[in-house]
Design an enzyme around this catalytic site. Sequence first.
Site, PDB file in Angstrom:
ATOM      1  N   ASP A  18      63.728  51.182  68.692  1.00 13.99           N
ATOM      2  CA  ASP A  18      64.220  49.917  69.240  1.00 13.99           C
ATOM      3  C   ASP A  18      64.258  49.975  70.759  1.00 13.99           C
ATOM      4  O   ASP A  18      65.073  50.690  71.333  1.00 13.99           O
ATOM      5  CB  ASP A  18      65.616  49.629  68.693  1.00 13.99           C
ATOM      6  CG  ASP A  18      66.107  48.229  69.048  1.00 13.99           C
ATOM      7  OD1 ASP A  18      65.429  47.539  69.820  1.00 13.99           O
ATOM      8  OD2 ASP A  18      67.175  47.840  68.534  1.00 13.99           O
TER       9      ASP A  18
ATOM     10  N   GLU B  65      73.535  45.160  47.902  1.00 12.64           N
ATOM     11  CA  GLU B  65      74.888  44.918  48.402  1.00 12.64           C
ATOM     12  C   GLU B  65      75.873  44.696  47.254  1.00 12.64           C
ATOM     13  O   GLU B  65      75.584  43.986  46.293  1.00 12.64           O
ATOM     14  CB  GLU B  65      74.901  43.697  49.329  1.00 12.64           C
ATOM     15  CG  GLU B  65      74.222  43.920  50.666  1.00 12.64           C
ATOM     16  CD  GLU B  65      75.070  44.740  51.624  1.00 12.64           C
ATOM     17  OE1 GLU B  65      76.138  45.234  51.223  1.00 12.64           O
ATOM     18  OE2 GLU B  65      74.655  44.881  52.796  1.00 12.64           O
TER      19      GLU B  65
ATOM     20  N   HIS C 298      68.048  40.398  64.921  1.00  9.32           N
ATOM     21  CA  HIS C 298      67.651  41.385  65.918  1.00  9.32           C
ATOM     22  C   HIS C 298      66.318  41.977  65.475  1.00  9.32           C
ATOM     23  O   HIS C 298      66.072  42.157  64.275  1.00  9.32           O
ATOM     24  CB  HIS C 298      68.696  42.482  66.064  1.00  9.32           C
ATOM     25  CG  HIS C 298      68.346  43.503  67.097  1.00  9.32           C
ATOM     26  ND1 HIS C 298      67.978  43.150  68.385  1.00  9.32           N
ATOM     27  CD2 HIS C 298      68.284  44.862  67.052  1.00  9.32           C
ATOM     28  CE1 HIS C 298      67.725  44.246  69.081  1.00  9.32           C
ATOM     29  NE2 HIS C 298      67.898  45.298  68.286  1.00  9.32           N
TER      30      HIS C 298
ATOM     31  N   CYS D  44      65.046  40.580  72.450  1.00 12.18           N
ATOM     32  CA  CYS D  44      64.714  41.636  71.487  1.00 12.18           C
ATOM     33  C   CYS D  44      63.321  41.528  70.892  1.00 12.18           C
ATOM     34  O   CYS D  44      62.618  42.539  70.772  1.00 12.18           O
ATOM     35  CB  CYS D  44      65.780  41.712  70.404  1.00 12.18           C
ATOM     36  SG  CYS D  44      65.841  40.292  69.263  1.00 12.18           S
TER      37      CYS D  44
END
Length: 717
Positions: free
Chosen positions: A366, A455, A341, A283
């Site tokens: 991506d 979060e 990633h 990646c």
Amino acid sequence: MAEAPGANKVFNTVSLNVAQNNFTHHTSVISVKDLIVRRGQYFELSLVLSQPVLTGQSVVFTAKTGNHPSEDLGTQSVFGIGPNVKPSPTAKAVWKMDLSPASNLQQGNLIMTMTPPANAPVGKYDLFVKHRDEEATLTSLVVLFNPWTLEDSVYLDSEDEKEEYILAEEGKIYYGSSNYVNGMEWNYGQFEEKMVDICLAILDCNTKYNENQSADVAARCDPIYVGRVISAMINSQDDNGVLIGNWSGNFSDGISPTHWTGSYSILLKWFENNCKPVKYGQCWVFAAVMCAVMRCLGIPTRVVTNFTSAHDTNANLIIDKYCDEDGAEIRRGGDSIWNFHVWCEGWMKRPDLLTYGNLDGWQVLDPTPQETSDGIYCCGPASVKGIKEGKIGGNYDAPFVFAEVNADVITWEVKSDGSTHKAKTDTKVVGKFIYTKAVKKSAKALLNSNYKYLEGTREERKIFNIAVTVDNTNDTDEEEEPAGNDTGDDSTGGTEEPQPEKLLFTIEFVEVTRPRNGEDVNLKLVLHSKSTVAIPLLIKISIQAMRYNDTPAAVIQKNKTDEMLLPMKDLEVPILVRYLDYHKHMITCESMKVSALIEDKRHEDDIYFAEDNVVLLNPPIELTVPSTIRMYQPAFGKLLFKNTLQEILTNLTITLSGNGLYRTEQTASLKEVKPGEIINAMFYFIPFKKGKKHLVAVIDSDTLKDVKGKCTVNVLQ
């Protein structure tokens, strides 16, 4: 002054002022010989004719790109001086020409400026001139996107950000795990020799160009389209793209992804090998190569790393993970949680998403081939603003990216009879840290607040629940620093955190010493009791060698122990992983997964699960260079490396590279290095670019893979 191409009686000489034009267009770093301009900004040139331009006469210029130029498509423009020089009423991208007052038409001297429109397709153009009955080719030139021009859809206001996201040839990419964030120096090399030709070849090799050349070239006016094409072309799943992905651990017929230190060497290898895919990438390599291409073409781009990144294969925003009865992870289904990633963000306007509000700005692109989008392995552009606000119903692939940074995770224990039992629900673990290199600094910048609300807050859960209701199945087919309880069926999306008052104890993993490759790993599992009664426990600990994309490679060891957790006390369980036990498994793996499955022996269905990803610290490489180094003068440096492993390193290579320091990688070999032996090597280089540069060394062997070291080199004029 140069002669106008082609033998004719009318046109004598043309001066393109390449050096000055390229400087004002921020392209002189690419070339001082070839004319490379940015759209929406004028460039200067002069033309000397052998005859005067009389009143009523015309001088007509034509700019063409592609094999089938058309005014209606914006791939051709007719412009100039004279009464009959007008573009077609349906012309899409009209070039502009202005004569300087210093021109003398009676003497045939034309001093002028030309401006490619801010919506011109990027690419290579041929420029023609016609006067009376004579026609000649003036020049060929390249037109790029222009983040310095307000009218361009990639306009970026901040000069510092343009310097970072367009002009910077070096950067830093983050990797490791959320507990072990490491940065690697990377040489994008977007202005190296042949890079413009390489980037244009990438555009010409894409499948859409092969299907309809005219439409594809015309669509290159749009950074949304260009970004999508590049995302597809960096991988080779559907075409002769740049890189072949490989997560198997076996790279014997190519180059290991961890060995690369720059984008240019990969792109040049692809280009000079008749555009055949290069082996291999993962990646961060895919993203770094894409970043180089995007910056070269003029789209502001940065590389972003998402730590604890979700791969949601069924678009329900839930990641289902599985472990066996000993707590070891097993692959079942397509969902996974990668240690990290890496993707790109490109800066552009999004007029196609106006129904959702203003979603201009950073867009996720991506190139790693994970899932198809519109039938092709690519991803994005997906608006970062849209992801934060749950506006993920439009183009492109926003639900997939939303899940990468904000999916919920359910871990299931798989019993020996095949049945499953929910072991843990976690709504906070995904997208733990999202980092990019800070602007004009070597530090990292946290981007979490760009992608999601904090979060665990009500706002974050609200956006998650909005996103869950979006029909995610049709999306792709339609075309700096920041300032578990069971609740419902997992197939519907949406989970709830276990309530704190229901927890009998909390779990954490603690390092006794920093885990280092070549040494035993010492950890401890710590349980903090929140109960007023003693709890008998069965604790199962599993150690696995893992690849960073959540693929288990081997079980290193498993242990079981019966323990009693006393009321309101801490219980510590030591974990020792010996070097001789883990080494052979970790040669081709990036992390060691430590999992704990804990059963309350009073109630066999009450189970608790925790895991940690341990990244081993490799022995360091020490590089030193003189404090004063000048361009084009030989410089010498020293490399020190000690083999701290408990075995001989065989087939060892040392590779040196650096933007502006080496034109190609330099490699030396050693047959073996014994345990405790020190490599003390001298090297030299002749720098050819000034400024702050980074020299990178990579040491590779059969049993210690691609250890990297770097030092800063200040090159003076």
